[in-house]
Every structure is written in structure tokens, then in C-alpha cells.
Design an enzyme around this catalytic site. Structure first.
Site, mmCIF file in Angstrom:
data_model
loop_
_atom_site.group_PDB
_atom_site.id
_atom_site.type_symbol
_atom_site.label_atom_id
_atom_site.label_comp_id
_atom_site.label_asym_id
_atom_site.label_seq_id
_atom_site.Cartn_x
_atom_site.Cartn_y
_atom_site.Cartn_z
ATOM 1 N N ASP A 1 0.759 -1.146 0.481
ATOM 2 C CA ASP A 1 -0.083 -0.295 -0.081
ATOM 3 C C ASP A 1 0.941 1.235 -0.029
ATOM 4 O O ASP A 1 0.694 1.906 -0.385
ATOM 5 C CB ASP A 1 -1.214 -0.117 1.149
ATOM 6 N N ASP B 1 -8.041 3.251 11.206
ATOM 7 C CA ASP B 1 -6.254 4.100 10.873
ATOM 8 C C ASP B 1 -6.896 4.511 10.721
ATOM 9 O O ASP B 1 -5.833 5.996 11.160
ATOM 10 C CB ASP B 1 -5.553 2.863 10.782
ATOM 11 N N SER C 1 -3.653 -7.773 4.444
ATOM 12 C CA SER C 1 -3.109 -7.472 5.154
ATOM 13 C C SER C 1 -2.738 -6.977 6.133
ATOM 14 O O SER C 1 -3.609 -7.593 7.284
ATOM 15 C CB SER C 1 -3.942 -6.248 5.006
#
Length: 416
Positions: free
Chosen positions: A15, A123, A179
Site C-alpha cells: 500500500d 486507522d 493485509s
């Protein structure tokens, strides 16, 4: 000429590597920032990668000590837990990361900060609320909320194609697209095949802990000492550990080799979505459980009840929702400290086949527990006859409740 300097929270993963390239494509000068919060990572290789992609500088900040002392230890002291299962490993790391990132941004004269959090995750909220508290004037560039970006990159498969096009080396693959986020307290796994809540997590996914069924056949015993609710010494076969970072790392080592600390849950995100997450939280799981046990021996009943109802719940929610830099967090931490004055003593512990258990505890300073009063074999200072009055007083309202039921023709004896 660059549009200006942006400080990007960089991990070296898929990412943030793609976002670094994207920001460069958009004309920004990028300062990469990496936080060492205990993840097992080749930081120098990641730094080299960031510079090769095009970052003008890459900072690596060692935040492990403050992460343990300022975030993990207070969480242990109040038994912080979200929705009765999640020990907040990701949430705990975000405040120290955000604080250090803003410090680098200020040093470099950046007008903005950026991150790789998706528009559906927690987040993004945690980072950005922290950024605005730490530097109210800062601009935040969140690519995953930019329609130009998310219309181009629908998900991780598109990022993998983009990385291939730009010749950015990444470890993620289309066969294992989940992830991961790791720090000293835990490792989290989400996305990809894990988005089906009924799909079992692949065994080769788990990174930190041994499969409990393959853990050693002999249990491992150790002792954790606490002062004012904080771990101060760990006695184990590897010696005595007293320095916070060393103590925490040793707790991790013990838990990892015995497969302690795995959870697989569906949780409620702050933004309103449900999310399936798998977590490994080895050492923190054991330290928190030992702390809870010691409170049973050393903490006043009413103080503990009030703390459980208000402080533990509220503190966990504040951490989860990204409100660490807030007046309510400061207030609650004062309450945590006040509640832990008597939590002094030691807990004898055992790790075995994915389980943590307590096998004994003691305190040299706190005397709430009186063996003679609690004993079934001696009278002590407690007179059993005193219980008669206690029961009579507490029965007054229950008698009235039962009588009211009788008058209404409702029986508490008959099952309905």
C-alpha cells in the site's frame, strides 16, 4: 517544481509503496517516515526501497520503549480490551507513530502528512485525529479517500498491477493478498480471503505464534511481579527481566513458543462497519491476564467495580476510536493511576499449548485477603452468626418482590 513536501507514513509494504509512487506522480516531494514499534522488518532494506522509488529522505524512528511504557503498560494497568476480545494492539501503536511523524514533518517543513489507510478502516480515523490534535494546522492527504485514487485502484489486486507496472518490489501476492500490521504487541491480519467470516484462517498466515497443537509438550512456568499495577520483573528460565522493553520481549518469546494469544473475531469499527480480523497478541495477553488475577488479591472490591464499569470500558473505546490525544484520555489515565496504588505483588504463571493459566499469587504489602477469615477450617475474626443479619437486611426487598408477584397471581416457582 514540486507542489510541496509531504511526510508519508511508510512501511515498505504494498500500500504505502504504491502511495509513495502515486504522490510522486502527483508532483509532491515525499519524505518517508518509518516507525520502529517492534515489527520484524528489515528497516534498512525498506529505507533503500523508499529512496529508490523516489523519496527525498527516509527517517527511521525507534519508538519501542515509549510504545511499551506510555501505551502498553497503561493498557495493562486498566485491563483494556475492546468488545471483550480485542487487546487493541494496532490502536495502541498509532499515537506514538503519529506523534513521531508530526515531529519529522515539522523538522522537514512539510505542509502535509499522508498515510496508506483505506477509507473503510479505523486507522485513517486514528491517525488523522492524532495529527489534528498534535498540529491543528496540518493538511492530511488520504489517497484512499480521493475519488481519483480509489476509482483507479479498486483494491489490492489493482495495487499489485500498479506495483508491477512501476517495477516496485512487494511481498504481497494475489494468492496471499491479506493485509498485515505488526508491532511489538501484536500482528493483525485482514482483507482478502479473511473477509469471509466463515473461512478459516490459513495456518501459514500466522506469523508470531507456534500452532498450539505443535507447541512444546511440557508447560513453562514463570513469575511476573507488579508494582502499582505495572510489570516490574519477570522471572523465567532465561533469567530475571526488569527493564520494560526487555521484560515485554521476554513475555512475547514465552507466549510465542507456546502458541498463546491468537484470536479470530468480527468487530465493530468506529465508522460503523463490521470487520473480521485475526490477531496474535502473545506477551500482552499474558501480562494482562496476570494483572487481572493480582487485582483479585490486592484491589478493593468497590474500586475495582467502578474501574471495570467506567475506566476500562471507556479507555478501550477511546484507544480504539483514535482519541488518545484528548482531554478524556488524560482524565482516565489519572483514574487508572489512582486505582492501581494497591496492585503490588507477584503472579506465578504457566504457558502451555495455547493456554495461559495462573498457578499462584502473593503480595508482601497488601493485606485485603485474610486466610483465617476465609478459611473453612477456623473461625478467625469473622463470626458466622453475623451473616444472619446481613441476609435479613438484603432479603427485605426480595420478600416484597415475591409478595407482589403472589398478589398478581404470578408464581416464581412455576416455570413459564
Amino acid at each position: 517544481m514540486a507542489k510541496g513536501k509531504v511526510c508519508l507514513a511508510y512501511s515498505g509494504g504494498l500500500d504505502t509503496s504504491c502511495i509513495l509512487q502515486y504522490l510522486l506522480d502527483e508532483g509532491y516531494e515525499v519524505i518517508a517516515f518509518m516507525a520502529d514499534v517492534g515489527q520484524e522488518e528489515d528497516f534498512e532494506a525498506a529505507k533503500e526501497k523508499a529512496l529508490k522509488i523516489g523519496a527525498s529522505q527516509c527517517y527511521i524512528e525507534d519508538l519501542r520503549q515509549e510504545f511499551i511504557e506510555e501505551l502498553c503498560y497503561p493498557a495493562i494497568a486498566c485491563n483494556a480490551i475492546y468488545e471483550s476480545v480485542y487487546l487493541l494492539g494496532t490502536s495502541l501503536a498509532r499515537p506514538v507513530i503519529a506523534r513521531a511523524q508530526i515531529a519529522v514533518a515539522q523538522k522537514e517543513g512539510c505542509f502535509a502528512v499522508s498515510h496508506g489507510c483505506t477509507g473503510k478502516g479505523n486507522d485513517q480515523v486514528r491517525f488523522e485525529l492524532a495529527f489534528y490534535a498534535l498540529q491543528p494546522s496540518i493538511k492530511v492527504i488520504a489517497p484512499w479517500r480521493d475519488p481519483v485514487f480509489y476509482n483507479r485502484f479498486k483494491g489490492r489486486n489493482d495495487l499489485l498491477d500498479y506495483a508491477s507496472e512501476k517495477k516496485i518490489p512487494v511481498t504481497s501476492t494475489k494468492s496471499k493478498p491479506w493485509s498485515m500490521d505488526e508491532n511489538l504487541a501484536h500482528c493483525s491480519y485482514e482483507a482478502g480471503i479473511l473477509e469471509d467470516p466463515n473461512t478459516s484462517a490459513p495456518e501459514d498466515m500466522w506469523k508470531l505464534t507456534v500452532d498450539p497443537t505443535k507447541a512444546p509438550n511440557e508447560p513453562e512456568d514463570f513469575t511476573i511481579h507488579f508494582e502499582k499495577g505495572l510489570p516490574v520483573k519477570l522471572e523465567c528460565k532465561d533469567g530475571n527481566k526488569t527493564e520494560p522493553l526487555d521484560l515485554f520481549l521476554t513475555a512475547n518469546t514465552i507466549a510465542r513458543r507456546h502458541g498463546v494469544g491468537r484470536v479470530d473475531i468480527v468487530e465493530n469499527r468506529f465508522i460503523g462497519l463490521k470487520s473480521r480480523g485475526c490477531y496474535e497478541t502473545p506477551g500482552l495477553s499474558m501480562l494482562r491476564s496476570a494483572h487481572i488475577d493480582l487485582e483479585g488479591l490486592t484491589m478493593d472490591r468497590e474500586i475495582r467495580a467502578l474501574r471495570d464499569q467506567f475506566v476500562t470500558f471507556a479507555y478501550a473505546k477511546i484507544l480504539y476510536n483514535g482519541l488518545y490525544f484528548s482531554p478524556e484520555r488524560e482524565f482516565l489515565e489519572t483514574s487508572i493511576t489512582a486505582s492501581q496504588k494497591s496492585v503490588n505483588g507477584a503472579v506465578r504463571c504457566r504457558a502451555y499449548k495455547g493456554m495461559f493459566s495462573v498457578i499462584g499469587r502473593w503480595s508482601d504489602t497488601e493485606k485485603l485477603y485474610d486466610e483465617s477469615e476465609s478459611s473453612m477450617d477456623e473461625i478467625g475474626d469473622f463470626a458466622p452468626s453475623d451473616t444472619t443479619g446481613f441476609i435479613s437486611v438484603n432479603a427485605i426487598r426480595l420478600k416484597k418482590f415475591g409478595k407482589a408477584k403472589e398478589e398478581k397471581g404470578e408464581s416464581l416457582v412455576t416455570k413459564h
